[in-house]
Structure formats: structure tokens, C-alpha cells
Design a protein around this motif. Structure first.
Motif, PDB file in Angstrom:
ATOM      1  N   THR A   1      62.632  73.507   8.526  1.00 19.12           N
ATOM      2  CA  THR A   1      62.597  72.506   9.476  1.00 19.12           C
ATOM      3  C   THR A   1      61.246  71.354   9.124  1.00 19.12           C
ATOM      4  OG1 THR A   1      60.886  73.700  10.567  1.00 19.12           O
ATOM      5  CG2 THR A   1      62.979  74.104  11.468  1.00 19.12           C
ATOM      6  N   ASP A   2      61.010  70.400   9.823  1.00 15.57           N
ATOM      7  CA  ASP A   2      60.095  69.613   9.322  1.00 15.57           C
ATOM      8  C   ASP A   2      58.923  70.007   9.142  1.00 15.57           C
ATOM      9  OD1 ASP A   2      59.746  69.854  12.182  1.00 15.57           O
ATOM     10  OD2 ASP A   2      59.456  67.550  12.535  1.00 15.57           O
TER      11      ASP A   2
ATOM     12  N   GLU B   1      63.771  62.744   4.791  1.00 12.84           N
ATOM     13  CA  GLU B   1      63.661  62.282   6.284  1.00 12.84           C
ATOM     14  C   GLU B   1      64.803  62.644   6.950  1.00 12.84           C
ATOM     15  OE1 GLU B   1      65.831  59.300   3.977  1.00 12.84           O
ATOM     16  OE2 GLU B   1      63.818  59.967   3.752  1.00 12.84           O
TER      17      GLU B   1
ATOM     18  N   PRO C   1      67.991  70.970  12.209  1.00 13.27           N
ATOM     19  CA  PRO C   1      67.282  69.644  13.006  1.00 13.27           C
ATOM     20  C   PRO C   1      66.759  70.229  14.303  1.00 13.27           C
ATOM     21  CG  PRO C   1      69.453  69.156  11.888  1.00 13.27           C
ATOM     22  CD  PRO C   1      69.307  70.763  11.720  1.00 13.27           C
ATOM     23  N   SER C   2      67.538  71.145  14.966  1.00 11.83           N
ATOM     24  CA  SER C   2      66.745  71.781  16.290  1.00 11.83           C
ATOM     25  C   SER C   2      65.314  72.295  16.103  1.00 11.83           C
ATOM     26  CB  SER C   2      67.927  72.726  16.826  1.00 11.83           C
ATOM     27  OG  SER C   2      67.659  74.079  15.860  1.00 11.83           O
ATOM     28  N   GLY C   3      64.944  72.607  14.905  1.00 17.14           N
ATOM     29  CA  GLY C   3      63.737  73.236  14.830  1.00 17.14           C
ATOM     30  C   GLY C   3      63.326  74.746  14.962  1.00 17.14           C
TER      31      GLY C   3
ATOM     32  N   GLU D   1      72.491  68.600   9.512  1.00 16.63           N
ATOM     33  CA  GLU D   1      72.412  70.019   8.624  1.00 16.63           C
ATOM     34  C   GLU D   1      72.822  69.599   7.341  1.00 16.63           C
ATOM     35  OE1 GLU D   1      73.222  73.881   9.738  1.00 16.63           O
ATOM     36  OE2 GLU D   1      72.098  73.760  11.575  1.00 16.63           O
TER      37      GLU D   1
ATOM     38  N   ASN E   1      65.511  66.118   9.979  1.00 18.93           N
ATOM     39  CA  ASN E   1      65.687  66.166  11.430  1.00 18.93           C
ATOM     40  C   ASN E   1      67.091  65.491  12.002  1.00 18.93           C
ATOM     41  OD1 ASN E   1      63.363  67.633  12.028  1.00 18.93           O
ATOM     42  ND2 ASN E   1      62.219  65.979  11.854  1.00 18.93           N
TER      43      ASN E   1
ATOM     44  N   ASN F   1      68.940  73.162   6.415  1.00 29.33           N
ATOM     45  CA  ASN F   1      67.841  72.872   7.375  1.00 29.33           C
ATOM     46  C   ASN F   1      68.609  72.888   8.935  1.00 29.33           C
ATOM     47  OD1 ASN F   1      69.767  70.528   6.962  1.00 29.33           O
ATOM     48  ND2 ASN F   1      68.323  69.074   7.863  1.00 29.33           N
TER      49      ASN F   1
ATOM     50  N   SER G   1      74.592  67.628  13.650  1.00 26.53           N
ATOM     51  CA  SER G   1      73.130  68.076  13.941  1.00 26.53           C
ATOM     52  C   SER G   1      73.260  69.560  14.380  1.00 26.53           C
ATOM     53  CB  SER G   1      72.805  67.140  15.195  1.00 26.53           C
ATOM     54  OG  SER G   1      73.620  67.410  16.214  1.00 26.53           O
TER      55      SER G   1
ATOM     56  N   ARG H   1      62.064  70.563   1.001  1.00 29.20           N
ATOM     57  CA  ARG H   1      61.466  69.507   1.756  1.00 29.20           C
ATOM     58  C   ARG H   1      61.730  68.127   1.048  1.00 29.20           C
ATOM     59  NH1 ARG H   1      57.908  73.142   4.146  1.00 29.20           N
ATOM     60  NH2 ARG H   1      58.644  73.568   6.178  1.00 29.20           N
TER      61      ARG H   1
END
Length: 163
Positions: free
Chosen positions: A147-148, A53, A112-114, A59, A56, A110, A83, A48
């Protein structure tokens, strides 16, 4: 822990009668880390910090290189995509492992879609990376999806395979 990145200058050397003769790369360790990665939560925190930043936005695939005792050595961004995907470069990961003389690593990317549900492509990347690293006698300890707010660990879920 705040992780600082160093861009590694790449230089190409050309001669009169040939194309590329040599590709050189160097890196500089300015300060030894005293960060031990004991579990997936430790690795996710570093991930993280590295993504910041951008977690999100698009990738990215990274490799966290560690000593045999699990100490954080360095991190390297393998690829940056869109993304909805990025490229996994097995050869690039192995090259960085060998150049840094790292014996173990954790890869992460990562979402970004969560989504924290591994796709077939995610599982294939882990299988291919694991197979290549076994061949080179280096260890892939885990693969994380970030994810975030949360993360998914292949190792925690028993999905890390040995060839």
C-alpha cells in the motif's frame, strides 16, 4: 535506489503457410545492480519505487528477479488490472524466470484499497506460484502486498508454503 524499466520489444514472425512461427524476445542489461535484497523491507522499497504514484490507482502484479545470492537482477510487470484486482499469470512469471536465468524471486502486488489482509485469492496465488516454481526448481522467497504506507509479507507472517 531508483529502478529504471526497459520495455522489452516482442516480435512476431509470420510465414506464408503458417500462423505464428516464432515469438522472440530480448532484454538488455545496461548496468549490474549492486542492490542486495536481504529482507521484506528491501523488497518493499523496490516495489514502491516500481509502482510509484500508481500504488493507489489500480492493481499491478510484478516479479522481482534475483540471483542465488539475493542480488536484484531485474523486475517485470506481470499484469495491470482495475482498482480491485489483477490477473496472476503463473506461466508468464515462470517464463520470465527462465528467460532471465533467475533462480529466485519475490512477487508483489499493490492494494489501492489500503487493505493488508490477504484474501483467499491472494493465498491461492501464492500457493499456485510456489507449486509451479518448485516444479521448475526456482525459489519463490516471498509475496508482498503493497500500500502507499505499509506492506504485508507472506514470508514474515509464516505463510509461505513449500509443496
Amino acid at each position: 535506489m531508483k529502478v529504471k524499466l526497459v520495455e522489452y520489444p516482442k516480435e512476431l514472425v509470420f510465414t506464408e503457410n503458417s500462423t505464428i512461427c516464432e515469438v522472440g524476445m530480448y532484454y538488455k542489461i545496461t548496468k549490474r545492480s549492486n542492490t542486495k535484497i536481504s529482507n521484506s523491507a528491501d523488497a518493499a522499497k523496490i516495489a514502491r519505487d516500481l509502482l510509484a504514484e500508481r500504488v493507489n490507482i489500480h492493481e499491478e502484479m510484478w516479479i522481482i528477479m534475483m540471483s542465488t545470492s539475493g542480488m536484484f537482477m531485474c523486475a517485470y510487470k506481470v499484469s495491470s488490472g482495475s482498482s480491485f484486482g489483477t490477473v496472476s499469470d503463473v506461466q508468464g512469471v515462470i517464463t520470465m524466470m527462465l528467460l532471465t536465468k533467475s533462480r529466485s524471486c519475490i512477487i508483489f502486488h499493490n492494494h489501492p484499497s489500503g487493505s493488508l489482509v490477504p484474501s483467499e485469492a491472494d493465498r491461492n496465488v501464492v500457493r499456485e506460484m510456489s507449486k509451479a516454481m518448485d516444479y521448475m526448481n526456482v525459489s519463490l522467497h516471498d509475496s508482498l502486498m503493497i500500500t502507499d504506507l505499509h506492506y504485508y509479507s507472506f514470508a514474515d507472517d509464516g505463510m509461505m508454503t513449500r509443496t
